[in-house]
Design a protein around this motif. Structure first.
Motif, PDB file in Angstrom:
ATOM      1  N   GLU A 161       0.848  -1.187   0.000  1.00  0.00           N
ATOM      2  CA  GLU A 161       0.000   0.000   0.000  1.00  0.00           C
ATOM      3  C   GLU A 161       0.887   1.242   0.000  1.00  0.00           C
ATOM      4  N   ALA A 162       0.692   2.104  -1.002  1.00  0.00           N
ATOM      5  CA  ALA A 162       1.364   3.399  -1.040  1.00  0.00           C
ATOM      6  C   ALA A 162       0.332   4.460  -0.692  1.00  0.00           C
ATOM      7  N   ILE A 163       0.626   5.277   0.310  1.00  0.00           N
ATOM      8  CA  ILE A 163      -0.327   6.283   0.767  1.00  0.00           C
ATOM      9  C   ILE A 163       0.268   7.683   0.573  1.00  0.00           C
ATOM     10  N   ASP A 164      -0.608   8.664   0.405  1.00  0.00           N
ATOM     11  CA  ASP A 164      -0.163  10.028   0.112  1.00  0.00           C
ATOM     12  C   ASP A 164       0.598  10.654   1.268  1.00  0.00           C
ATOM     13  N   GLU A 165       0.194  10.337   2.485  1.00  0.00           N
ATOM     14  CA  GLU A 165       0.810  10.967   3.656  1.00  0.00           C
ATOM     15  C   GLU A 165       0.623  10.081   4.875  1.00  0.00           C
ATOM     16  N   SER A 166       1.591  10.133   5.778  1.00  0.00           N
ATOM     17  CA  SER A 166       1.473   9.393   7.038  1.00  0.00           C
ATOM     18  C   SER A 166       2.303  10.103   8.096  1.00  0.00           C
ATOM     19  N   ALA A 167       1.766  10.183   9.293  1.00  0.00           N
ATOM     20  CA  ALA A 167       2.577  10.712  10.396  1.00  0.00           C
ATOM     21  C   ALA A 167       3.777   9.797  10.608  1.00  0.00           C
ATOM     22  N   SER A 168       3.532   8.491  10.616  1.00  0.00           N
ATOM     23  CA  SER A 168       4.591   7.496  10.766  1.00  0.00           C
ATOM     24  C   SER A 168       4.108   6.188  10.165  1.00  0.00           C
ATOM     25  N   THR A 169       4.790   5.698   9.143  1.00  0.00           N
ATOM     26  CA  THR A 169       4.375   4.424   8.533  1.00  0.00           C
ATOM     27  C   THR A 169       4.563   3.273   9.513  1.00  0.00           C
ATOM     28  N   ASN A 170       5.570   3.354  10.379  1.00  0.00           N
ATOM     29  CA  ASN A 170       5.744   2.305  11.380  1.00  0.00           C
ATOM     30  C   ASN A 170       4.560   2.251  12.334  1.00  0.00           C
ATOM     31  N   ALA A 171       4.154   3.425  12.827  1.00  0.00           N
ATOM     32  CA  ALA A 171       3.023   3.475  13.761  1.00  0.00           C
ATOM     33  C   ALA A 171       1.751   2.991  13.081  1.00  0.00           C
ATOM     34  N   ALA A 172       1.553   3.395  11.837  1.00  0.00           N
ATOM     35  CA  ALA A 172       0.356   2.982  11.106  1.00  0.00           C
ATOM     36  C   ALA A 172       0.343   1.481  10.869  1.00  0.00           C
ATOM     37  N   LEU A 173       1.493   0.922  10.495  1.00  0.00           N
ATOM     38  CA  LEU A 173       1.547  -0.511  10.216  1.00  0.00           C
ATOM     39  C   LEU A 173       1.419  -1.334  11.491  1.00  0.00           C
TER      40      LEU A 173
END
Length: 254
Positions: free
Chosen positions: A14-26
């Motif tokens: 999944e490629a997303i436009d913006e994330s505060a932190s991809t680690n936290a999101a995952l």
């Protein structure tokens, strides 16, 4: 941008436009074990509140760097082997970067910063979540000289190159998956070939280093080798010191 090569390697991408932190999101997404299997990847080129090792912040202008998080569920059973996960990720990223920067010296500053000609182009943070591990990596791609966070950093753009993001991520994820699988199969770093692979890419070995210790002191010496559990052996004043990942702030190459 499309990522067909990465999609072919990752179990889910999944490629997303913006994330505060991809680690936290995952880490949050990983609670759904069926939807997010082993070797799932979350990526953005606009991370607004990323974290590095020792809770350092990692923020870059939109479009100037990639933030890549990979979910690992198939893990080695021993704690000693688990300690190699961050080092494996560093080697995987170094090989992916090196493939696009022929003629440059690409190595890993222990434990997992990727250097190009002695300057940092990528950093890695591995975090446990339940029975899994999320490995986050940041890569400076289009960052200009003025945008670099520190003078000792670099980017593909600063080096006069344009990174192929899809090939870069695909090569990184593929190699990371292969090294982890070998570690799981063999159960230890030496028999799996992981120890040799990391040692060969470790730019710190054989060099004079300064290691910042938790008590605020700095150990100066020569980095000799990696132990079987991934600790760095540093000889200082004739005494060999074994440095664990949690104890090291930085090992500055001289």
């Amino acid at each position: 941008m499309q990522y067909p090569e990465t999609e072919a390697v990752a179990s889910r991408f999944e490629a997303i436009d913006e994330s505060a932190s991809t680690n936290a999101a995952l880490r949050v997404l990983s609670s759904d074990t069926e939807a997010w299997p082993h070797l799932s990847v979350l990526l953005t080129d606009n991370q607004t509140a990323g974290r590095g090792r020792l809770d350092r912040s990692w923020v870059s202008p939109a479009g100037s760097a990639l933030a890549i998080s990979v979910l690992l569920r198939e893990l080695p059973s021993s704690p000693e082997a688990m300690g190699w996960i961050p080092l494996i990720a560093g080697v995987a990223m170094a090989q992916a970067v090196s493939a696009q920067l022929p003629g440059h010296d690409v190595g890993v500053k222990w434990p997992n910063d990727v250097l190009v000609d002695g300057r940092k182009i990528s950093g890695i943070l591995a975090e446990s979540t339940g029975g899994a591990v999320v490995v986050g990596a940041g890569v400076n791609t289009a960052m200009t000289e003025k945008q670099l966070p520190v003078p000792t950093a670099t980017s593909f753009a600063v080096l006069g190159e344009s990174a192929d993001a899809d090939l870069l991520v695909a090569a990184y994820v593929g190699r990371l998956g292969d090294l982890v699988a070998s570690l799981v199969t063999w159960g230890d770093a030496v028999r799996s070939g992981v120890h040799a692979a990391v040692s060969a890419r470790c730019a710190s070995l054989g060099r004079e280093v300064d290691v910042s210790l938790p008590d605020g002191t700095v150990l100066h010496g020569t980095a000799l080798r990696l132990e079987s559990d991934g600790r760095l052996c540093v000889r200082s004043d004739g005494i060999e010191h074994l440095i664990a990942a949690g104890d090291v702030v930085h090992a500055r190459l001289k």
